[in-house]
Scaffold this motif. Structure first.
Motif, PDB file in Angstrom:
ATOM      1  N   TYR A 174       0.845  -1.203   0.000  1.00 59.97           N
ATOM      2  CA  TYR A 174       0.000   0.000   0.000  1.00 59.97           C
ATOM      3  C   TYR A 174       0.875   1.246   0.000  1.00 59.97           C
ATOM      4  N   PHE A 175       1.914   1.220   0.819  1.00 59.55           N
ATOM      5  CA  PHE A 175       2.859   2.342   0.898  1.00 59.55           C
ATOM      6  C   PHE A 175       3.514   2.579  -0.473  1.00 59.55           C
ATOM      7  N   SER A 176       3.921   1.486  -1.131  1.00 60.87           N
ATOM      8  CA  SER A 176       4.556   1.584  -2.456  1.00 60.87           C
ATOM      9  C   SER A 176       3.591   2.176  -3.474  1.00 60.87           C
ATOM     10  N   TYR A 177       2.340   1.753  -3.426  1.00 57.94           N
ATOM     11  CA  TYR A 177       1.320   2.267  -4.359  1.00 57.94           C
ATOM     12  C   TYR A 177       1.113   3.765  -4.164  1.00 57.94           C
ATOM     13  N   PHE A 178       1.073   4.202  -2.902  1.00 59.50           N
ATOM     14  CA  PHE A 178       0.875   5.620  -2.582  1.00 59.50           C
ATOM     15  C   PHE A 178       2.017   6.468  -3.138  1.00 59.50           C
ATOM     16  N   TYR A 179       3.260   6.003  -2.938  1.00 52.83           N
ATOM     17  CA  TYR A 179       4.421   6.763  -3.404  1.00 52.83           C
ATOM     18  C   TYR A 179       4.611   6.649  -4.918  1.00 52.83           C
ATOM     19  N   ASN A 180       4.052   5.596  -5.479  1.00 55.02           N
ATOM     20  CA  ASN A 180       4.114   5.362  -6.918  1.00 55.02           C
ATOM     21  C   ASN A 180       3.623   6.572  -7.711  1.00 55.02           C
ATOM     22  N   LYS A 181       2.453   7.074  -7.293  1.00 56.66           N
ATOM     23  CA  LYS A 181       1.824   8.197  -7.995  1.00 56.66           C
ATOM     24  C   LYS A 181       2.686   9.456  -7.904  1.00 56.66           C
ATOM     25  N   ARG A 182       3.205   9.714  -6.718  1.00 55.59           N
ATOM     26  CA  ARG A 182       4.027  10.910  -6.515  1.00 55.59           C
ATOM     27  C   ARG A 182       5.322  10.828  -7.314  1.00 55.59           C
ATOM     28  N   MET A 183       5.915   9.643  -7.384  1.00 53.83           N
ATOM     29  CA  MET A 183       7.166   9.461  -8.128  1.00 53.83           C
ATOM     30  C   MET A 183       6.937   9.625  -9.622  1.00 53.83           C
ATOM     31  N   ARG A 184       5.796   9.162 -10.118  1.00 51.58           N
ATOM     32  CA  ARG A 184       5.489   9.278 -11.546  1.00 51.58           C
ATOM     33  C   ARG A 184       5.461  10.740 -11.978  1.00 51.58           C
ATOM     34  N   TYR A 185       4.829  11.588 -11.142  1.00 51.89           N
ATOM     35  CA  TYR A 185       4.718  13.016 -11.431  1.00 51.89           C
ATOM     36  C   TYR A 185       6.105  13.671 -11.443  1.00 51.89           C
ATOM     37  N   ILE A 186       6.909  13.358 -10.416  1.00 46.25           N
ATOM     38  CA  ILE A 186       8.213  14.021 -10.279  1.00 46.25           C
ATOM     39  C   ILE A 186       9.179  13.581 -11.369  1.00 46.25           C
ATOM     40  N   PHE A 187       9.113  12.298 -11.803  1.00 47.27           N
ATOM     41  CA  PHE A 187      10.008  11.828 -12.860  1.00 47.27           C
ATOM     42  C   PHE A 187       9.648  12.454 -14.206  1.00 47.27           C
ATOM     43  N   LYS A 188       8.348  12.652 -14.427  1.00 45.64           N
ATOM     44  CA  LYS A 188       7.919  13.303 -15.675  1.00 45.64           C
ATOM     45  C   LYS A 188       8.397  14.753 -15.695  1.00 45.64           C
ATOM     46  N   LYS A 189       8.327  15.390 -14.519  1.00 43.91           N
ATOM     47  CA  LYS A 189       8.798  16.769 -14.392  1.00 43.91           C
ATOM     48  C   LYS A 189      10.300  16.843 -14.649  1.00 43.91           C
ATOM     49  N   ASN A 190      11.046  15.861 -14.134  1.00 45.60           N
ATOM     50  CA  ASN A 190      12.496  15.792 -14.368  1.00 45.60           C
ATOM     51  C   ASN A 190      12.817  15.793 -15.854  1.00 45.60           C
ATOM     52  N   LYS A 235      15.298  17.351  -9.319  1.00 50.59           N
ATOM     53  CA  LYS A 235      16.080  16.162  -8.991  1.00 50.59           C
ATOM     54  C   LYS A 235      16.152  15.970  -7.468  1.00 50.59           C
ATOM     55  N   GLU A 236      16.386  17.075  -6.753  1.00 53.17           N
ATOM     56  CA  GLU A 236      16.458  17.007  -5.295  1.00 53.17           C
ATOM     57  C   GLU A 236      15.141  16.511  -4.704  1.00 53.17           C
ATOM     58  N   LYS A 237      14.036  17.025  -5.259  1.00 53.39           N
ATOM     59  CA  LYS A 237      12.714  16.590  -4.779  1.00 53.39           C
ATOM     60  C   LYS A 237      12.517  15.092  -5.036  1.00 53.39           C
ATOM     61  N   SER A 238      12.947  14.659  -6.222  1.00 53.79           N
ATOM     62  CA  SER A 238      12.776  13.244  -6.559  1.00 53.79           C
ATOM     63  C   SER A 238      13.629  12.360  -5.650  1.00 53.79           C
ATOM     64  N   TYR A 239      14.857  12.834  -5.307  1.00 58.17           N
ATOM     65  CA  TYR A 239      15.727  12.031  -4.442  1.00 58.17           C
ATOM     66  C   TYR A 239      15.227  12.012  -2.991  1.00 58.17           C
ATOM     67  N   HIS A 240      14.634  13.137  -2.543  1.00 61.69           N
ATOM     68  CA  HIS A 240      14.017  13.137  -1.211  1.00 61.69           C
ATOM     69  C   HIS A 240      12.873  12.131  -1.163  1.00 61.69           C
ATOM     70  N   LEU A 241      12.088  12.113  -2.246  1.00 60.35           N
ATOM     71  CA  LEU A 241      10.958  11.186  -2.350  1.00 60.35           C
ATOM     72  C   LEU A 241      11.460   9.743  -2.365  1.00 60.35           C
ATOM     73  N   MET A 242      12.505   9.505  -3.185  1.00 56.74           N
ATOM     74  CA  MET A 242      13.081   8.166  -3.266  1.00 56.74           C
ATOM     75  C   MET A 242      13.693   7.748  -1.918  1.00 56.74           C
ATOM     76  N   GLY A 243      14.310   8.732  -1.226  1.00 57.24           N
ATOM     77  CA  GLY A 243      14.909   8.441   0.075  1.00 57.24           C
ATOM     78  C   GLY A 243      13.863   7.949   1.062  1.00 57.24           C
ATOM     79  N   ARG A 244      12.728   8.668   1.128  1.00 57.84           N
ATOM     80  CA  ARG A 244      11.647   8.250   2.034  1.00 57.84           C
ATOM     81  C   ARG A 244      11.085   6.890   1.616  1.00 57.84           C
TER      82      ARG A 244
END
Length: 577
Positions: A174-190, A235-244
């Motif tokens: 469930y945690f992975s699914y929740f972060y999945n959506k946020r990561m998709r947005y940030i990677f597209k922005k990258n 990139k920093e935002k994406s790495y913070h997200l990936m870190g969490r």
């Protein structure tokens, strides 16, 4: 799902490789799952017997496991090598498709999109596709097999501990699914931000001579650093997200081990589980955790790959606004009669550039288009080969509406010599032969002679094999122009468009080019956009174009007698001289 369906369609040519990859993944999973079973069998049934029996079974099982791991070696080799090759082939197919599609889009699309951003779509955005194409299905398949297999085998050892582990695993998913959506947005922005950086790089490098001539390196650095900083921020935002994301998943994995140790200890103390079974349980936890870790990594990989694929689809879903009409025909034996009938054109469908143009160009005649800047002279010529589409009226060639002619056929019968000549990186021979890829060396040389280019080419160190540099940087303006004229001589089209082909040249170069153009225009329908009016005195007809439309038509002498717009333009140039 539509995005996924399109992505999956790229597997079609490589079905055999894909299924072989999945088969090897299946064998790999079965072998990995079998190891704890063998350990459980040895601990509970063999290692409790006498020495001779242990030795005998250890040798037999050892031989069996050796062959098992030989098979695993070949399966792993296939997955790592041919699986990656399949992914690389799919990436190459996508890159070929997007390049081919971009070739179909009209000038309007390129007017609104920078070269650097388009290059980013073709190269950078598809970079992660290869890894996703290979590892995606394989990782998911192996992970599901191992998780389901481990779960079933763990249930046979102890139901209560397994259900506790399953509950923790569900929270992880469930945690992975929740972060999945946020990561998709940030990677597209990258990807959007790196496209801006690429665009800035391309712009600065292409204009490096202007940058240096104005000593504006600092301005370019500021512009680049702005885009680079914006990319760094995302990139920093994406790495913070990936870190969490990864640290939280690591925490959940720790909870799985903790549960096994704590509850395993409790159940051993009550006699509900053997110590040997707990050892096997811990071995299975390792097998259980690896696929979960793979799924977690796959989440990041999927978001990177699919965000690039979505940007790829944005271009692929852009429909060409200029394309062959159904039933369009090829034209042969073109005479070259051109007619404009009530033609109007606008770039934005609001402000008209051309208004209700009516004009005839007879076969083999030379018509010059003159007028003040912004009157639509270049636009007038660009709509004949359908570089842009008119929204009102009709243009015909030999009585056939150009919209009813196949685009390739239309453009093969029209030669264009522009003021801003584009020379491709390569040799002089390559650039001239661009007019006819099937031309012989003799035909290339003949075309160069007609364009008054042969003499200067032979003076170069390597003659026709001289490398000209990017955009022909090693050649002068006049030399580049003569190569572009040779290119059109080789093409040998019945219709010729000369778009201010001599306006940027010095007097000596202009004389050379003018002679070449006079040869080129013989026995062809020629439309000339002229800046220097002295060069079009002998035109069969001169058309004066303004923002209101065609103001005057006639020969040079007739227009001077009218004392209108043309006479004023001509006298201004004459007085300037």
């Amino acid at each position: 799902m539509n995005t996924l369906e399109k992505f999956i369609s790229y597997y079609k040519p490589y079905k055999k490789m894909f299924f072989m990859d999945m088969f090897c993944a299946l064998i790999l999973s079965v072998i990995d799952l079998s190891f704890p079973i063998i350990v459980k069998y040895l601990l509970n049934d063999i290692y409790v017997k006498d020495t001779n029996v242990i030795l005998k079974y250890a040798i037999i099982i050892g031989i069996f496991m050796f062959f098992m791991y030989v098979i695993r070696f070949f399966c792993q080799y296939y997955i790592t090598s041919w699986g990656h090759i399949m992914g690389a082939k799919m990436e190459a197919d996508m890159r070929e498709d997007i390049f081919t599609h971009l070739q179909k889009l009209s000038f309007s699309y390129y007017d609104n999109n920078t070269t650097g951003k388009l290059m980013s779509r073709v190269v950078t955005d598809l970079f992660d596709i290869s890894e996703l194409a290979h590892h995606g299905p394989e990782d998911v398949f192996i992970s599901i097999l191992k998780i389901v297999g481990s779960f079933i085998l763990l249930l046979n050892i102890n139901v209560k501990i397994t259900l506790i582990l399953f509950a923790i695993t569900l929270i992880m998913l469930y945690f992975s699914y929740f972060y999945n959506k946020r990561m998709r947005y940030i990677f597209k922005k990258n990807k959007a931000k790196i496209a801006n950086v690429n665009a800035q790089l391309q712009d600065s490098f292409s204009g490096i001579r202007v940058v240096k001539s104005f000593a504006n390196e600092n301005i370019e650095s500021i512009k680049f650093n702005k885009g680079n900083k914006e990319f760094l921020d995302t990139k920093e935002k994406s790495y913070h997200l990936m870190g969490r994301f990864f640290s939280m998943n690591g925490f959940f994995q720790g909870m799985l081990y903790l549960s096994v140790i704590v509850f395993g200890g409790i159940f051993i103390s009550t006699g509900a589980i053997k110590v040997s079974d707990l050892v096997v349980y811990i071995l299975y936890i390792n097998i259980f955790l690896k696929p979960i870790e793979k799924l977690v990594n796959f989440t990041e990989q999927y978001q990177k790959g699919i965000s690039g694929f979505e940007r790829f689809l944005e271009i692929m879903n852009t429909k060409p606004d200029i394309k062959d009409k159904k039933g369009a025909v090829k034209i042969k034996d073109v005479k070259g009669k051109i007619e404009f009938k009530n033609v109007s054109f606008s770039y934005d469908n609001k402000n008209s550039i051309l208004n209700n143009i009516n004009m005839n160009v007879e076969c083999g005649k030379t018509v010059a288009i003159v007028g003040p800047s912004g009157s639509g002279k270049t636009t007038f010529c660009n709509i004949i080969p359908r570089f842009y589409e008119i929204y009102e009226g009709m243009v015909t060639i030999d009585g056939i509406d150009i919209k009813n002619i196949k685009l390739k056929s239309l453009r093969r019968n029209i030669g264009v010599v522009q003021q801003d000549v584009y020379i491709f990186g390569g040799t002089i021979k390559d650039n001239i032969a661009y007019g006819n890829s099937n031309a012989t060396e003799e035909e290339v040389i003949n075309a160069a002679k007609k364009a008054n280019a042969h003499e200067f080419i032979m003076e170069l160190e390597n003659g026709y094999d001289t490398y000209v540099g990017e955009r022909g940087v090693k050649l002068s303006g006049g030399q580049k122009q003569r190569i572009s004229i040779a290119r059109v001589f080789l093409k040998n089209p019945p219709i010729l468009i000369l778009d201010e082909a001599t306006s940027a040249l010095d007097n000596e170069s202009e004389r050379y080019i003018q002679k070449s153009l006079e040869k080129l225009s013989q026995n062809r329908t020629t439309i000339v956009i002229a800046h220097r009016l002295s060069t079009i005195k002998n035109a069969d007809k001169i058309v004066v174009l303004t923002q209101e439309g065609i103001k005057e038509t006639g020969t040079h002498d007739e227009l001077l007698l009218k004392d209108g717009v043309y006479a004023k333009l001509y006298n201004m140039q004459f007085e300037a001289v």
